[in-house]
Design an enzyme around this catalytic site. Sequence first.
Site, PDB file in Angstrom:
ATOM      1  N   SER A  31       0.840  -1.205   0.000  1.00 25.46           N
ATOM      2  CA  SER A  31       0.000   0.000   0.000  1.00 25.46           C
ATOM      3  C   SER A  31       0.872   1.251   0.000  1.00 25.46           C
ATOM      4  CB  SER A  31      -0.917   0.015   1.229  1.00 25.46           C
ATOM      5  OG  SER A  31      -0.167   0.091   2.424  1.00 25.46           O
ATOM      6  N   ASN A 115      -1.745  -2.647  13.229  1.00 25.28           N
ATOM      7  CA  ASN A 115      -3.211  -2.616  13.169  1.00 25.28           C
ATOM      8  C   ASN A 115      -3.803  -1.404  13.890  1.00 25.28           C
ATOM      9  OD1 ASN A 115      -2.780  -4.980  11.873  1.00 25.28           O
ATOM     10  ND2 ASN A 115      -3.577  -6.315  13.483  1.00 25.28           N
ATOM     11  N   THR A 160     -41.079  23.038 -10.126  1.00 26.98           N
ATOM     12  CA  THR A 160     -41.205  21.674  -9.601  1.00 26.98           C
ATOM     13  C   THR A 160     -41.458  20.814 -10.837  1.00 26.98           C
ATOM     14  OG1 THR A 160     -43.601  21.742  -9.307  1.00 26.98           O
ATOM     15  CG2 THR A 160     -42.281  22.507  -7.445  1.00 26.98           C
ATOM     16  N   HIS A 161     -40.930  19.620 -10.856  1.00 23.57           N
ATOM     17  CA  HIS A 161     -40.986  18.754 -12.052  1.00 23.57           C
ATOM     18  C   HIS A 161     -40.398  19.466 -13.273  1.00 23.57           C
ATOM     19  CE1 HIS A 161     -43.936  16.301  -9.759  1.00 23.57           C
ATOM     20  NE2 HIS A 161     -44.355  17.491  -9.353  1.00 23.57           N
ATOM     21  N   SER A 282     -15.135  23.763 -27.623  1.00 30.36           N
ATOM     22  CA  SER A 282     -15.266  22.532 -28.406  1.00 30.36           C
ATOM     23  C   SER A 282     -14.091  22.476 -29.373  1.00 30.36           C
ATOM     24  CB  SER A 282     -16.584  22.561 -29.167  1.00 30.36           C
ATOM     25  OG  SER A 282     -16.484  21.809 -30.348  1.00 30.36           O
ATOM     26  N   LYS A 288     -18.928  27.265 -29.181  1.00 29.45           N
ATOM     27  CA  LYS A 288     -19.261  26.573 -27.940  1.00 29.45           C
ATOM     28  C   LYS A 288     -18.599  27.137 -26.692  1.00 29.45           C
ATOM     29  CE  LYS A 288     -21.242  22.660 -27.907  1.00 29.45           C
ATOM     30  NZ  LYS A 288     -22.500  22.423 -27.231  1.00 29.45           N
ATOM     31  N   ASN A 290     -18.821  25.394 -23.157  1.00 27.24           N
ATOM     32  CA  ASN A 290     -19.437  24.253 -22.460  1.00 27.24           C
ATOM     33  C   ASN A 290     -19.226  24.304 -20.940  1.00 27.24           C
ATOM     34  OD1 ASN A 290     -20.399  23.087 -24.838  1.00 27.24           O
ATOM     35  ND2 ASN A 290     -18.439  22.056 -25.208  1.00 27.24           N
ATOM     36  N   GLN A 327      -7.029  -2.426   3.861  1.00 23.45           N
ATOM     37  CA  GLN A 327      -6.038  -1.591   3.185  1.00 23.45           C
ATOM     38  C   GLN A 327      -6.648  -0.881   1.970  1.00 23.45           C
ATOM     39  OE1 GLN A 327      -1.865  -2.887   2.858  1.00 23.45           O
ATOM     40  NE2 GLN A 327      -2.201  -3.067   0.675  1.00 23.45           N
ATOM     41  N   LYS A 330      -8.249   2.887   1.891  1.00 25.05           N
ATOM     42  CA  LYS A 330      -7.530   4.162   1.928  1.00 25.05           C
ATOM     43  C   LYS A 330      -7.661   5.018   0.660  1.00 25.05           C
ATOM     44  CE  LYS A 330      -3.852   2.107   3.516  1.00 25.05           C
ATOM     45  NZ  LYS A 330      -2.491   1.815   4.037  1.00 25.05           N
TER      46      LYS A 330
HETATM   47  N1  ARG Z   1      -0.811  -1.623   5.083  1.00 23.61           N
HETATM   48  C1  ARG Z   1      -1.824  -2.018   6.020  1.00 23.61           C
HETATM   49  C2  ARG Z   1      -3.095  -1.226   5.764  1.00 23.61           C
HETATM   50  O1  ARG Z   1      -3.036  -0.244   5.131  1.00 23.61           O
HETATM   51  C3  ARG Z   1      -1.355  -1.757   7.411  1.00 23.61           C
HETATM   52  C4  ARG Z   1      -1.747  -2.749   8.437  1.00 23.61           C
HETATM   53  C5  ARG Z   1      -1.140  -4.048   8.175  1.00 23.61           C
HETATM   54  N2  ARG Z   1      -1.389  -4.981   9.209  1.00 23.61           N
HETATM   55  C6  ARG Z   1      -1.259  -6.277   9.028  1.00 23.61           C
HETATM   56  N3  ARG Z   1      -1.495  -7.041  10.030  1.00 23.61           N
HETATM   57  N4  ARG Z   1      -0.910  -6.763   7.880  1.00 23.61           N
HETATM   58  O2  ARG Z   1      -4.143  -1.571   6.199  1.00 23.61           O
END
Ligand code: ARG
Length: 495
Positions: A31, A115, A160-161, A282, A288, A290, A327, A330
């Site tokens: 990640s 974690n 409305t509508h 355009s 145009k 836009n 993960q 994110k």
């Molecule tokens: N890269 C992980 C995430 O974004 C971090 C936590 C990883 N923990 C694990 N037990 N593999 O969620």
Amino acid sequence: MLYITILNFMIMYRSRLKKNLNEITLEYVSSLFDDAEIAFYDIAGSQAHVIMLYEKKIITKSDAKKILVALERLKKEKFDKKSDSEDIHELIEQHVIKKIGMASGGKMHTGRSRNDQVSLDIRMKIRDDINLLCQCLLNMIQTLVSLAQKHQKTIMPLYTHLQQAQVGLFSHYLLSYTDALFRDLERLYVTYGRVNESPLGAGPIGGTSIPIDRQSTAKLLGFKGIVENSIDATSTRDYVIEYVAAVAIIMTNLSRLAEDFVIWSTSEFAFIELPDEFTSPSSVMPQKKNPDILELTRGKTAQVIGNLTTILSIVKGLPSGYNRDLQQIKPSIWSSSRIAITALIVIKSMLEKINVDNQNMKKAMEGGYLVALDVAENLANNGIPFRTAHQIVGNLVKTAHISKKSLEKLSIDEIKRSTKGIDPKTIKKIIDSTSISSSLQNRISQGSSGISEQKRMIQHRMDKINAYKTGITKRGNEVKTVFSNLTLKVKSLTK
Ligand code: ARG
């Protein structure tokens, strides 16, 4: 020697595993790319943790010093996203150990886990994003109210509508979005409280035997408290869902406003003209202009809704405890924040330069029978049951429409056909005394398009802006102070 160190790092978390990930698998699992957004928070979180470890005498001052210096240096370094680490947490620990050695650096991760760490970072990132979004919302609201102030007498049809409904004022329309965005602001404002709790020290899931102090790290990082239950602290992402849902609602509001403006900027409506710098040309049609920015607002709203759906889908079937699926949440958070922040900035700037065509707005009402309800209400005010009045005016509109004239052009004879026993002269008098301007003067119900209501609502919303300004600025400053105090503490410990 160097070779051996690098080799060691590659297997930092993999002591139980005989083989390393190959390149493509590492990329699949990593990640690191998405983690660029939380690198700063990860370092700050680690610093707070190390300070606490030292204060609780879990590590020595000398170890703490070395780790803190290494972390502080990392703040200024660019992260190489091409690394053998699976994420930012591993990369940072790896860097620290590489710089100061295992004997001290290896103590940094005592009494916590990735974690709790990852949830901590996300919470700090969302906390900042909420403050930024609140500021952007407030700026946009301010622009809407200023524009409303200018257009308290700009008459327009209300729909409305998508059919003409009642006579209205442009300020009233603008104030409707002011209120919607105020609700968005309030929603984020309270969400902040639930985000601003620290999961740090929850460990992998069940806590730790190391005598850490979770309250002290929470305080150092500016959290109002901790997410107490360590299973909950590491498993939950409900605060993410709440945040992204709030962002999705902001976007749906902006998207609806964008849709109105797309329609109103067509040559058929021509209620508004978009500033050149907020339109696109355009490639072939030279005439145009836009409304791409407004269209993209609708499109990006879909993306944020998709982000929310992604997050909900990831979370809904997970067993308790951390699972790596989490993960994937994110990038959906980062994308939602980025879209909403830029949308608010861009649309606000566009509104400031928009050209409103009062004449066309007024002209659009010609022949629209927009005062029909006002005529009916005036009849009702004269003691005629509203349902009867509604039928009379409905018939009058039908007659007028067939002979292609306005209500006030109807003759007494024409009116006679639909009087329902009421004196046609009374009806004629009421029709003649009902106009667009009388309609707006007489609209007195709270929150209506009435002229007097505009003034009152504008003043009230202005006061509300000022009240929020104080709170939002205070929160932003609090977080800034937390980070600068942390840096100061690091400095004083490491000098
Ligand atoms: N890269 C992980 C995430 O974004 C971090 C936590 C990883 N923990 C694990 N037990 N593999 O969620």
